[in-house]
Write a protein that holds these residues in place. Sequence first.
Motif, PDB file in Angstrom:
ATOM      1  N   PRO A   1       0.819  -1.205   0.000  1.00 39.76           N
ATOM      2  CA  PRO A   1       0.000   0.000   0.000  1.00 39.76           C
ATOM      3  C   PRO A   1       0.858   1.262   0.000  1.00 39.76           C
ATOM      4  CG  PRO A   1      -0.495  -1.399   1.896  1.00 39.76           C
ATOM      5  CD  PRO A   1       0.598  -2.030   1.138  1.00 39.76           C
ATOM      6  N   LYS A   2       0.355   2.256  -0.638  1.00 36.05           N
ATOM      7  CA  LYS A   2       1.008   3.560  -0.713  1.00 36.05           C
ATOM      8  C   LYS A   2       2.433   3.457  -1.259  1.00 36.05           C
ATOM      9  CE  LYS A   2      -1.655   5.751   2.911  1.00 36.05           C
ATOM     10  NZ  LYS A   2      -1.640   6.564   4.107  1.00 36.05           N
ATOM     11  N   SER A   3       2.600   2.590  -2.230  1.00 38.13           N
ATOM     12  CA  SER A   3       3.914   2.491  -2.874  1.00 38.13           C
ATOM     13  C   SER A   3       3.721   2.457  -4.383  1.00 38.13           C
ATOM     14  CB  SER A   3       4.662   1.242  -2.414  1.00 38.13           C
ATOM     15  OG  SER A   3       4.018   0.095  -2.877  1.00 38.13           O
ATOM     16  N   VAL A   4       4.767   2.799  -5.071  1.00 41.40           N
ATOM     17  CA  VAL A   4       4.753   2.781  -6.523  1.00 41.40           C
ATOM     18  C   VAL A   4       5.857   1.848  -6.989  1.00 41.40           C
ATOM     19  CG1 VAL A   4       5.084   4.158  -8.596  1.00 41.40           C
ATOM     20  CG2 VAL A   4       3.886   5.147  -6.643  1.00 41.40           C
ATOM     21  N   ASN A   5       5.504   0.935  -7.854  1.00 44.92           N
ATOM     22  CA  ASN A   5       6.491   0.025  -8.428  1.00 44.92           C
ATOM     23  C   ASN A   5       6.708   0.394  -9.883  1.00 44.92           C
ATOM     24  OD1 ASN A   5       6.840  -1.632  -6.122  1.00 44.92           O
ATOM     25  ND2 ASN A   5       4.862  -2.581  -6.565  1.00 44.92           N
ATOM     26  N   LEU A   6       7.934   0.523 -10.257  1.00 45.66           N
ATOM     27  CA  LEU A   6       8.286   0.859 -11.624  1.00 45.66           C
ATOM     28  C   LEU A   6       8.850  -0.384 -12.291  1.00 45.66           C
ATOM     29  CD1 LEU A   6       8.455   3.124 -13.696  1.00 45.66           C
ATOM     30  CD2 LEU A   6      10.707   3.670 -12.804  1.00 45.66           C
ATOM     31  N   LEU A   7       8.224  -0.790 -13.349  1.00 44.89           N
ATOM     32  CA  LEU A   7       8.649  -1.982 -14.073  1.00 44.89           C
ATOM     33  C   LEU A   7       9.257  -1.557 -15.397  1.00 44.89           C
ATOM     34  CD1 LEU A   7       8.717  -5.069 -14.156  1.00 44.89           C
ATOM     35  CD2 LEU A   7       6.456  -5.010 -15.176  1.00 44.89           C
ATOM     36  N   TYR A   8      10.545  -1.759 -15.519  1.00 46.74           N
ATOM     37  CA  TYR A   8      11.239  -1.383 -16.738  1.00 46.74           C
ATOM     38  C   TYR A   8      10.980  -2.422 -17.829  1.00 46.74           C
ATOM     39  CZ  TYR A   8      13.692   1.938 -13.804  1.00 46.74           C
ATOM     40  OH  TYR A   8      13.980   2.961 -12.961  1.00 46.74           O
ATOM     41  N   PRO A   9      10.867  -1.978 -19.080  1.00 46.77           N
ATOM     42  CA  PRO A   9      10.555  -2.898 -20.180  1.00 46.77           C
ATOM     43  C   PRO A   9      11.529  -4.067 -20.319  1.00 46.77           C
ATOM     44  CG  PRO A   9      10.365  -0.634 -20.926  1.00 46.77           C
ATOM     45  CD  PRO A   9      10.945  -0.593 -19.535  1.00 46.77           C
ATOM     46  N   TRP A  10      12.793  -3.849 -20.053  1.00 44.95           N
ATOM     47  CA  TRP A  10      13.772  -4.914 -20.230  1.00 44.95           C
ATOM     48  C   TRP A  10      13.696  -5.975 -19.123  1.00 44.95           C
ATOM     49  CZ3 TRP A  10      15.122   0.201 -19.398  1.00 44.95           C
ATOM     50  CH2 TRP A  10      15.649   0.512 -18.162  1.00 44.95           C
ATOM     51  N   ARG A  11      12.978  -5.688 -18.043  1.00 51.65           N
ATOM     52  CA  ARG A  11      12.815  -6.673 -16.968  1.00 51.65           C
ATOM     53  C   ARG A  11      11.426  -7.278 -16.947  1.00 51.65           C
ATOM     54  NH1 ARG A  11      13.910  -5.280 -11.377  1.00 51.65           N
ATOM     55  NH2 ARG A  11      14.053  -7.521 -11.222  1.00 51.65           N
ATOM     56  N   SER A  12      10.504  -6.721 -17.697  1.00 42.83           N
ATOM     57  CA  SER A  12       9.103  -7.129 -17.580  1.00 42.83           C
ATOM     58  C   SER A  12       8.857  -8.576 -17.998  1.00 42.83           C
ATOM     59  CB  SER A  12       8.201  -6.186 -18.373  1.00 42.83           C
ATOM     60  OG  SER A  12       8.532  -6.230 -19.736  1.00 42.83           O
ATOM     61  N   SER A  13       9.412  -8.994 -19.119  1.00 39.29           N
ATOM     62  CA  SER A  13       9.136 -10.359 -19.570  1.00 39.29           C
ATOM     63  C   SER A  13       9.692 -11.391 -18.599  1.00 39.29           C
ATOM     64  CB  SER A  13       9.661 -10.586 -20.982  1.00 39.29           C
ATOM     65  OG  SER A  13      11.046 -10.390 -21.036  1.00 39.29           O
ATOM     66  N   MET A  14      10.875 -11.139 -18.050  1.00 37.99           N
ATOM     67  CA  MET A  14      11.470 -12.081 -17.102  1.00 37.99           C
ATOM     68  C   MET A  14      10.586 -12.216 -15.858  1.00 37.99           C
ATOM     69  SD  MET A  14      15.187 -11.985 -15.240  1.00 37.99           S
ATOM     70  CE  MET A  14      14.771 -10.601 -14.190  1.00 37.99           C
ATOM     71  N   LEU A  15      10.099 -11.093 -15.348  1.00 38.28           N
ATOM     72  CA  LEU A  15       9.246 -11.128 -14.167  1.00 38.28           C
ATOM     73  C   LEU A  15       7.899 -11.754 -14.457  1.00 38.28           C
ATOM     74  CD1 LEU A  15      10.039  -7.639 -12.619  1.00 38.28           C
ATOM     75  CD2 LEU A  15      10.707  -9.876 -11.740  1.00 38.28           C
ATOM     76  N   LEU A  16       7.307 -11.398 -15.584  1.00 38.65           N
ATOM     77  CA  LEU A  16       5.996 -11.946 -15.933  1.00 38.65           C
ATOM     78  C   LEU A  16       6.054 -13.449 -16.177  1.00 38.65           C
ATOM     79  CD1 LEU A  16       4.395  -9.308 -18.304  1.00 38.65           C
ATOM     80  CD2 LEU A  16       3.459 -10.169 -16.166  1.00 38.65           C
ATOM     81  N   TYR A  17       7.025 -13.908 -16.936  1.00 41.40           N
ATOM     82  CA  TYR A  17       7.093 -15.319 -17.294  1.00 41.40           C
ATOM     83  C   TYR A  17       7.302 -16.218 -16.088  1.00 41.40           C
ATOM     84  CZ  TYR A  17       7.442 -13.802 -22.161  1.00 41.40           C
ATOM     85  OH  TYR A  17       7.208 -13.241 -23.387  1.00 41.40           O
ATOM     86  N   SER A  18       7.980 -15.721 -15.064  1.00 46.39           N
ATOM     87  CA  SER A  18       8.234 -16.541 -13.880  1.00 46.39           C
ATOM     88  C   SER A  18       7.141 -16.392 -12.818  1.00 46.39           C
ATOM     89  CB  SER A  18       9.589 -16.185 -13.279  1.00 46.39           C
ATOM     90  OG  SER A  18       9.596 -14.845 -12.841  1.00 46.39           O
ATOM     91  N   MET A  19       6.191 -15.510 -13.051  1.00 44.71           N
ATOM     92  CA  MET A  19       5.125 -15.261 -12.091  1.00 44.71           C
ATOM     93  C   MET A  19       4.180 -16.464 -12.016  1.00 44.71           C
ATOM     94  SD  MET A  19       2.495 -12.032 -11.964  1.00 44.71           S
ATOM     95  CE  MET A  19       1.422 -12.542 -13.273  1.00 44.71           C
TER      96      MET A  19
END
Length: 113
Positions: A1-19
């Motif tokens: 809560p009350k936080s902002v997460n910044l997801l950079y394009p070059w890291r997004s696929s790695m994070l999404l695929y392992s989710m």
Amino acid sequence: PKSVNLLYPWRSSMLLYSMPLRKLHGLGRGTMKALDQSCCFSGSLKQHSEDSSSSKKDDKNDKNKTVLDLLQVPQESIAKALQTMHAYQESGSKEQSELLIQRCRGLDMTEIV
């Protein structure tokens, strides 16, 4: 809560695929069950027939499936699996399968209010 997460394009696929797949918006217990029963995932028929009565084991197996696992399933197989669900029989199993695949790729056109 009350936080902002910044997801950079070059890291997004790695994070999404392992989710874990269960964390994907719009994919709950019923959808996972329909995908498993339709053998969308390799080895799911074996897992389902070994112990179909144990919900704890099924939940544990669901947690092991990732977004990448769903992306490897053809869209036609996902749509066919979703047709077994009462909610999508008359409307949109193909549209829902397309929506799930788009979300797995990091695309979500849901309006933010």
